[in-house]
Scaffold this motif. Structure first.
Motif, short mmCIF file in Angstrom:
data_model
loop_
_atom_site.label_atom_id
_atom_site.label_comp_id
_atom_site.label_asym_id
_atom_site.label_seq_id
_atom_site.Cartn_x
_atom_site.Cartn_y
_atom_site.Cartn_z
N GLU A 49 -80.05 11.74 75.38
CA GLU A 49 -79.47 13.09 75.44
C GLU A 49 -78.98 13.44 76.85
OE1 GLU A 49 -81.92 16.08 73.79
OE2 GLU A 49 -81.98 15.17 71.78
N GLU A 50 -79.67 12.93 77.89
CA GLU A 50 -79.28 13.28 79.26
C GLU A 50 -77.89 12.74 79.59
OE1 GLU A 50 -81.15 13.31 83.78
OE2 GLU A 50 -82.07 12.07 82.22
N ALA A 51 -77.65 11.47 79.24
CA ALA A 51 -76.33 10.88 79.50
C ALA A 51 -75.25 11.54 78.66
CB ALA A 51 -76.38 9.38 79.23
N VAL A 52 -75.57 11.84 77.41
CA VAL A 52 -74.59 12.48 76.53
C VAL A 52 -74.23 13.86 77.05
CG1 VAL A 52 -74.25 13.45 74.22
CG2 VAL A 52 -75.20 11.15 74.48
N GLU A 53 -75.22 14.63 77.47
CA GLU A 53 -74.95 15.96 77.99
C GLU A 53 -74.09 15.89 79.25
OE1 GLU A 53 -74.62 19.92 78.23
OE2 GLU A 53 -75.56 18.84 76.57
N ALA A 54 -74.39 14.93 80.11
CA ALA A 54 -73.59 14.78 81.33
C ALA A 54 -72.14 14.41 81.00
CB ALA A 54 -74.21 13.71 82.24
N ALA A 55 -71.97 13.56 80.00
CA ALA A 55 -70.63 13.15 79.60
C ALA A 55 -69.86 14.31 78.98
CB ALA A 55 -70.70 11.98 78.63
N VAL A 56 -70.55 15.12 78.17
CA VAL A 56 -69.90 16.29 77.56
C VAL A 56 -69.47 17.27 78.62
CG1 VAL A 56 -70.31 18.33 76.12
CG2 VAL A 56 -71.02 16.08 75.31
N GLN A 57 -70.32 17.52 79.60
CA GLN A 57 -69.98 18.45 80.67
C GLN A 57 -68.81 17.93 81.49
OE1 GLN A 57 -71.07 21.50 80.97
NE2 GLN A 57 -72.44 21.20 79.23
N ALA A 58 -68.80 16.62 81.76
CA ALA A 58 -67.69 16.03 82.51
C ALA A 58 -66.39 16.16 81.73
CB ALA A 58 -67.99 14.56 82.81
N ALA A 59 -66.46 15.95 80.41
CA ALA A 59 -65.27 16.07 79.57
C ALA A 59 -64.77 17.50 79.52
CB ALA A 59 -65.58 15.56 78.16
N ARG A 60 -65.69 18.44 79.38
CA ARG A 60 -65.30 19.85 79.33
C ARG A 60 -64.61 20.28 80.62
NH1 ARG A 60 -70.15 22.15 78.15
NH2 ARG A 60 -69.76 22.20 75.91
N GLN A 61 -65.18 19.89 81.75
CA GLN A 61 -64.59 20.25 83.04
C GLN A 61 -63.23 19.58 83.24
OE1 GLN A 61 -67.63 19.18 85.87
NE2 GLN A 61 -69.15 20.54 84.94
N ALA A 62 -63.12 18.31 82.80
CA ALA A 62 -61.86 17.60 82.97
C ALA A 62 -60.75 18.22 82.13
CB ALA A 62 -62.05 16.13 82.60
N LEU A 63 -61.06 18.60 80.90
CA LEU A 63 -60.05 19.24 80.05
C LEU A 63 -59.56 20.53 80.68
CD1 LEU A 63 -61.58 18.70 76.49
CD2 LEU A 63 -59.43 17.74 77.34
N LYS A 64 -60.48 21.31 81.24
CA LYS A 64 -60.11 22.58 81.85
C LYS A 64 -59.31 22.38 83.13
CE LYS A 64 -62.06 26.95 83.48
NZ LYS A 64 -63.32 27.74 83.70
N PRO A 206 -57.28 11.76 84.39
CA PRO A 206 -58.21 12.68 85.04
C PRO A 206 -59.67 12.29 84.79
CG PRO A 206 -56.42 13.91 84.06
CD PRO A 206 -56.23 12.48 83.63
N LYS A 207 -60.44 12.28 85.86
CA LYS A 207 -61.84 11.86 85.76
C LYS A 207 -62.62 12.77 84.81
CE LYS A 207 -61.80 10.06 90.49
NZ LYS A 207 -62.36 10.18 91.85
N GLY A 208 -63.30 12.15 83.86
CA GLY A 208 -64.07 12.91 82.88
C GLY A 208 -63.42 12.93 81.50
N LEU A 209 -62.16 12.49 81.42
CA LEU A 209 -61.51 12.44 80.11
C LEU A 209 -61.91 11.20 79.32
CD1 LEU A 209 -57.84 13.68 80.61
CD2 LEU A 209 -59.81 14.93 79.73
N PHE A 210 -62.35 10.15 80.01
CA PHE A 210 -62.73 8.90 79.36
C PHE A 210 -64.12 8.55 79.87
CE2 PHE A 210 -60.81 4.54 78.06
CZ PHE A 210 -62.05 4.04 77.70
N ASN A 211 -65.14 8.85 79.07
CA ASN A 211 -66.52 8.60 79.46
C ASN A 211 -67.14 7.57 78.53
OD1 ASN A 211 -66.79 10.77 81.56
ND2 ASN A 211 -66.33 12.05 79.80
N VAL A 212 -67.95 6.68 79.10
CA VAL A 212 -68.64 5.65 78.32
C VAL A 212 -70.13 5.76 78.57
CG1 VAL A 212 -68.92 3.17 77.95
CG2 VAL A 212 -66.65 4.10 78.45
N VAL A 213 -70.88 5.91 77.48
CA VAL A 213 -72.34 5.99 77.58
C VAL A 213 -72.95 4.81 76.85
CG1 VAL A 213 -72.45 8.48 77.90
CG2 VAL A 213 -72.46 7.55 75.59
N ASN A 214 -74.04 4.30 77.40
CA ASN A 214 -74.73 3.15 76.83
C ASN A 214 -76.02 3.59 76.14
OD1 ASN A 214 -72.87 1.30 78.26
ND2 ASN A 214 -73.97 2.03 80.08
N GLY A 215 -76.47 2.81 75.19
CA GLY A 215 -77.74 3.12 74.56
C GLY A 215 -77.81 2.69 73.12
#
Length: 493
Positions: A49-64, A206-215
């Motif tokens: 969940e920690e990595a997923v939340e960080a990726a979602v926040q990065a994506a949200r900020q990048a879109l904005k 833009p950084k945060g539009l393409f995020n890769v999480v492992n697990g």
């Protein structure tokens, strides 16, 4: 020039790729092994969940910050085209990484996987300014419009058998449509996806539009599906996992899902084929390619009786004539199974089928080689009936069952499967038979006189019944990453 390489010489990405950089969160370590020799290739962590939340926040900020979905489509196309160019420039790095980390042979990753990944990105880049809405007929003074709009943040969960290509089928159209993308790699084959994320950042995405999480699927994958800020899920993998994802998605925001799942695909072979040597080569490749680790593998050989015995002998000879070996050797033409767990599963299904009354014409056991990897012998099963394990379950290995028929309608009826409907191959020189079979077989994809898709990007991929719903690739492949907004303007008021 030889394509051989030393897998220990490769530069291995480390961490999740979130917000344009590699990062770890101290999660459970995961050893990543090379299938060809079972040696440890590297270590990653289960992000949860920690990595997923960080990726979602990065994506949200990048879109904005980037206004990605609102900029001129031609600008999105420019960035994605640059991404495709850099993938082509790094194609050898990607091909070697894919070969070492997966079951894909270096002879194939160099000419297919890396090249088609770049081609997929370029194909959808060209679609950026071609997504169209429509106006609908109304009374005077009213304007009614339907607008395609991106979901915002979408998630893709990709399998281990074709990690690079399958991921491109998802991230390229999602980005082209104006979304941010979060990809969960398979914990078995994470590395090319991480390198692709790095290349995307280098290309100017833009950084945060393409995020890769492992697990693992049950931790990181489940966290992705549950997250309420993710608007859509796209998954390729087993039917059982697809059902679990659909259930979880429905209980956490009722988000739409696209599912490409398992298959028991038929190869329907009519007696009008004259060149049985060429036919045997195609049919054998249809269930032995990538060691049978293909969702569309033609694992049910349905052969008209007149040519069955002769054709089966030729296919059997091809099963015996393989050159198994490490994926980083150009001379290898038959790869390992992804790991020991999957090999044990395959063998268990084969042994159950044999115990139920089937016989193995060739193969039926682990393949002993000079390598330490997990190899399984190409296997032809005779006497498999609908109630047997080998008919009902997907082997996901180099296994095919042999079935004979006499009349055209009998063969077409046998080609249908009660559970699966992903793909079907039809071999005939008679266009009437081909069209009749293609019309009647309940399958999401049908090929005539070949098994598997060609190099074109316009052909949609996806199945019916237990093989899933929705499509990757083609025009529908980008439309699936948009939602339709109806706008009603009363300008006479």
């Amino acid at each position: 020039m030889s394509l051989d390489f030393d897998p220990s010489s490769l530069s291995i990405p480390k961490g999740h790729h979130i917000g344009g950089r590699y990062i770890d969160f101290g999660g459970e370590p995961i050893e990543v092994r090379r299938p060809s020799d079972l040696q440890v290739m590297g270590t990653l962590e289960d992000g949860g969940e920690e990595a997923v939340e960080a990726a979602v926040q990065a994506a949200r900020q990048a879109l904005k910050a980037s206004n990605w979905s609102k900029i001129a489509p031609i600008e999105r196309a420019r960035v994605l085209t640059r991404f495709a160019e850099l993938v082509e420039q790094r194609s050898l790095d990607l091909a070697r990484l894919e070969a070492a980390n997966s079951t894909r042979l270096i002879a194939e990753t160099t000419v297919r996987d890396a090249a088609r990944t770049a081609g997929t990105i370029r194909f959808f880049a060209e679609y950026c300014d071609k997504l169209e809405g429509q106006t609908t007929q109304t009374q005077s003074g009213i304007l009614s419009m339907v607008r395609p709009e991106p979901y915002g943040i979408v998630a893709a969960i990709v399998p281990w058998n074709f990690p690079m290509i399958t991921a491109a089928w998802k991230f390229a159209p999602a980005l082209a449509a104006g979304n941010a993308i979060l990809i969960k790699t398979s914990e078995l084959t994470p590395y090319t996806l991480l390198l692709l994320a790095e290349i995307a950042t280098e290309a100017g995405l833009p950084k945060g539009l393409f995020n890769v999480v492992n697990g693992y699927g049950q931790t990181t994958g489940a966290a992705l599906v549950r997250h309420r800020s993710i608007g859509k899920i796209s998954f390729t993998g087993s039917t059982a996992t697809g059902v679990a994802i659909m259930t979880l998605a429905a209980s956490h925001g009722t988000k739409p899902v696209t599912l490409e799942l398992g298959g028991k695909s038929p190869q329907l072979i009519f007696a009008d084929n004259e060149d049985l040597d060429a036919l045997a080569a195609k049919v054998a490749a249809g269930f032995m390619g990538n060691g049978g680790q293909v969702c569309t593998a033609g694992s049910r050989l349905i052969i008209q009786r007149k040519i069955a015995d002769e054709l089966v002998e030729k296919i059997e000879a091809r099963c015996r004539a393989i050159t198994p070996g490490p994926t980083w050797r150009e001379a290898s033409d038959f790869p390992p199974i992804i790991n020991e767990k999957q090999l044990a599963r395959i063998d268990s299904l084969v042994q159950k089928t044999l115990a139920e009354g089937a016989t193995a014409r060739v193969g039926g056991s682990r393949l002993e080689t000079r390598n330490e990897g997990s190899f399984y012998a190409p296997t032809l099963l005779e006497g498999v009936t609908p109630e047997m394990t080998g008919y009902q379950e997907e082997f996901f290995g180099p296994i095919a069952s042999i079935h004979r028929f006499d009349e055209v309608e009998e063969g077409i009826a046998m080609a249908d499967h009660p559970t699966y409907g992903l793909a079907a191959s039809i071999f005939t020189t008679d266009i009437k038979k081909a069209l009749l079979a293609a019309e009647q077989i309940e399958s999401g994809m049908v090929w005539v006189n070949q098994n598997g898709r060609g190099p074109e990007f316009t052909f949609p991929a996806g199945g019916f019944k237990g093989s899933g719903f929705g499509k990757d690739m083609g025009r529908v492949g980008i439309e699936t990453y948009t939602r339709q907004k109806a706008v009603w303007i009363n300008y006479a008021a």
